[in-house]
Design an enzyme around this catalytic site. Structure first.
Site, PDB file in Angstrom:
ATOM      1  N   HIS A  25       1.581  -1.237   0.057  1.00  0.00           N
ATOM      2  CA  HIS A  25       0.477   0.165   0.404  1.00  0.00           C
ATOM      3  C   HIS A  25       0.383   1.339   0.176  1.00  0.00           C
ATOM      4  CE1 HIS A  25       1.226  -0.470   4.400  1.00  0.00           C
ATOM      5  NE2 HIS A  25       0.209   0.976   4.417  1.00  0.00           N
ATOM      6  N   ASP A  26       2.009   1.538   0.502  1.00  0.00           N
ATOM      7  CA  ASP A  26       2.659   2.546   0.500  1.00  0.00           C
ATOM      8  C   ASP A  26       4.226   2.422  -0.675  1.00  0.00           C
ATOM      9  OD1 ASP A  26       1.616   3.854   2.931  1.00  0.00           O
ATOM     10  OD2 ASP A  26       2.702   3.572   4.215  1.00  0.00           O
ATOM     11  N   LYS A  41       5.629   5.889  -1.435  1.00  0.00           N
ATOM     12  CA  LYS A  41       6.293   6.142  -0.825  1.00  0.00           C
ATOM     13  C   LYS A  41       7.289   6.440  -1.350  1.00  0.00           C
ATOM     14  CE  LYS A  41       3.501   7.116   3.307  1.00  0.00           C
ATOM     15  NZ  LYS A  41       3.751   6.775   4.811  1.00  0.00           N
ATOM     16  N   HIS A  81       1.472   9.959  -3.116  1.00  0.00           N
ATOM     17  CA  HIS A  81       2.068   8.405  -2.428  1.00  0.00           C
ATOM     18  C   HIS A  81       1.498   7.544  -3.176  1.00  0.00           C
ATOM     19  CE1 HIS A  81       0.544   7.569   1.575  1.00  0.00           C
ATOM     20  NE2 HIS A  81       0.324   6.794   1.082  1.00  0.00           N
ATOM     21  N   HIS A 118      -5.999   3.632   0.410  1.00  0.00           N
ATOM     22  CA  HIS A 118      -5.777   3.557   1.458  1.00  0.00           C
ATOM     23  C   HIS A 118      -6.055   4.180   2.552  1.00  0.00           C
ATOM     24  CE1 HIS A 118      -1.572   4.086   0.579  1.00  0.00           C
ATOM     25  NE2 HIS A 118      -1.804   4.506   1.677  1.00  0.00           N
ATOM     26  N   HIS A 119      -6.085   5.881   1.702  1.00  0.00           N
ATOM     27  CA  HIS A 119      -6.353   7.441   2.360  1.00  0.00           C
ATOM     28  C   HIS A 119      -7.502   7.839   1.640  1.00  0.00           C
ATOM     29  CE1 HIS A 119      -2.423   7.845   4.617  1.00  0.00           C
ATOM     30  NE2 HIS A 119      -1.696   7.421   3.291  1.00  0.00           N
ATOM     31  N   ASP A 157      -4.736   0.508   8.099  1.00  0.00           N
ATOM     32  CA  ASP A 157      -3.230   0.741   8.257  1.00  0.00           C
ATOM     33  C   ASP A 157      -2.910   2.562   9.466  1.00  0.00           C
ATOM     34  OD1 ASP A 157      -0.941   2.706   6.638  1.00  0.00           O
ATOM     35  OD2 ASP A 157      -2.406   4.206   6.267  1.00  0.00           O
TER      36      ASP A 157
END
Length: 408
Positions: free
Chosen positions: A271-272, A275, A300, A324-325, A353
């Site tokens: 998921h990141d 980043k 990201h 996810h954000h 998360d």
């Protein structure tokens, strides 16, 4: 056992794009190294299997680099103290990933001088392969300043001359000779243009059949890149793996099983991945972010979505990871999706998360207690941001989830 058709060529190319994000401004380094190494290998009449292998090693050679400051060293000087550190990390990452473990040894020595390789116990064939990566890597360091200015055609003779002075010292003479022969034409350097690199990689990949990977191998591929992401900061150590564990357990509690369950875990691991573009100066900042820094951080999840689309084009992993954000009321980022666009799996990963991040120490605060975290999650439910059912399911067995958050 469930298997998944994976275009390994596209997967490695996409993951190379993720590694390129570490450079922030200096992108496609891995692709240029890969294309140059393959061209030299073909000139030396290496087998097609070996040429393809060196291409993939070139794209992944810097998988041990997560931090922007370390990347700057890679692109600013031929040699420096500590260069071997990222080689060792990268080799360790790859050795734990069955689909790519065969590249581990080449990555391990790709900043070792030729004269030192000859004095070591490393097999001669491996010496040549890993030294070819070193050669292509340093050629790119020398050419990079001239790619954006358009002066490479006037500067490349000096680059060839400089590399020749290092024959037998940094680089194997036969590799230097092959490079000097094929690089003494403008076409070699013009092929480094971004659009031509992408075209050439697509052309190479069009002749390679897709590969069947079983679920454990697919998860190890995901875990490899989660380790690269989490290594950006001591404050994010194992964050992705712990989010994946929490998300998997939540999905199981909701009755999700089989391949869908495995995809939830993979999405949690990745998921990141976007980043990698974010500087550790921002991630490790103890105070509030500036608007510019916050904008950098916000992108990201979009980068995650686009990268994973290339790897998992026939699954929902890019959506579940890239959203996810997002929030249920549509004020999240980067798409501002609302309830209708967010699958249960998206909502699970979002809660996982946030829960793990609050349980983990960060530069701007200490680890939060379980009681505090549950209160925080409930406040986000009340504001319409998080799914009440997912938070309720986590709360039912909160102690277990807290152990997963802090212990992996």
């Amino acid at each position: 056992m469930q298997q998944q058709h994976v275009d390994i060529h596209n997967a490695i190319t996409a993951l190379s794009c993720a590694l390129d994000l570490v450079g922030v401004d200096e992108v496609r380094h891995g692709k240029r190294v890969a294309i140059m190494a393959r061209a030299i290998a073909r000139h030396l009449n290496w087998s097609e299997v070996d040429c393809l292998s060196i291409l993939y090693a070139g794209m992944l050679h810097d998988c041990g680099v997560s931090r922007v400051h370390e990347h700057h060293q890679l692109t600013e000087t031929l040699e420096w103290d500590g260069a071997e550190d990222h080689c060792i990390r990268g080799a360790d990452y790859l050795s734990a990933c069955p689909p790519l473990a065969h590249l581990s040894a080449e990555i391990r020595y790709h900043h070792t001088r030729w004269e030192d390789l000859l004095a070591s116990s490393v097999d001669h064939r491996l010496c040549l392969r890993t030294n070819l990566l070193y050669l292509a890597d340093r050629i790119d360091m020398l050419q990079a300043p001239f790619l954006s200015t358009g002066h490479i055609l006037t500067e490349y003779p000096a680059i060839i001359a400089q590399i020749k002075t290092l024959s037998g010292i940094l680089f194997a003479p036969e590799l230097v000779d092959a490079f000097a022969e094929i690089a003494d034409v403008e076409a070699f350097w013009l092929a480094m243009e971004p659009e031509y690199l992408d075209e050439d990689l697509r052309s190479i990949g069009s002749h390679i059949p897709t590969t069947l990977l079983d679920i454990p191998a697919l998860k190890e591929l995901a875990r490899l890149f989660s380790r690269v992401v989490d290594a950006k900061s001591p404050y994010t150590d194992e964050h992705s793996q712990r989010v994946a564990h929490i998300a998997r357990q939540l999905a199981m509690d909701f009755g999700i099983k089989g391949y869908e369950l495995e995809q939830v875990e993979i999405a949690g691991l990745l998921h990141d991945i976007g980043k990698l573009r974010v500087s550790e100066d921002i991630i490790d900042k103890p105070g509030s972010l500036t608007p510019e820094e916050r904008a950098t951080m916000h992108r990201h999840s979009y980068d995650t979505f686009r990268i994973l689309q290339r790897v998992f084009d026939d699954s929902k992993i890019p959506l579940w990871a890239g959203f996810h954000h997002e929030t249920l009321i549509g004020d999240g980022y980067p798409f501002k999706n609302g309830t209708k666009e967010l699958d249960l799996e998206c909502r699970i990963i979002t809660v996982a998360d946030i829960f793990q991040a609050l349980a983990q120490e960060r530069p701007y605060r200490h680890t939060m207690s379980l009681e505090y975290i549950l209160d925080d999650l409930q406040s986000r439910v009340a504001s319409g941001h998080l799914d009440a059912g997912v938070v309720a399911k986590l709360t039912e067995n909160a102690a277990l989830y807290y152990r997963l958050a802090v212990a992996g």
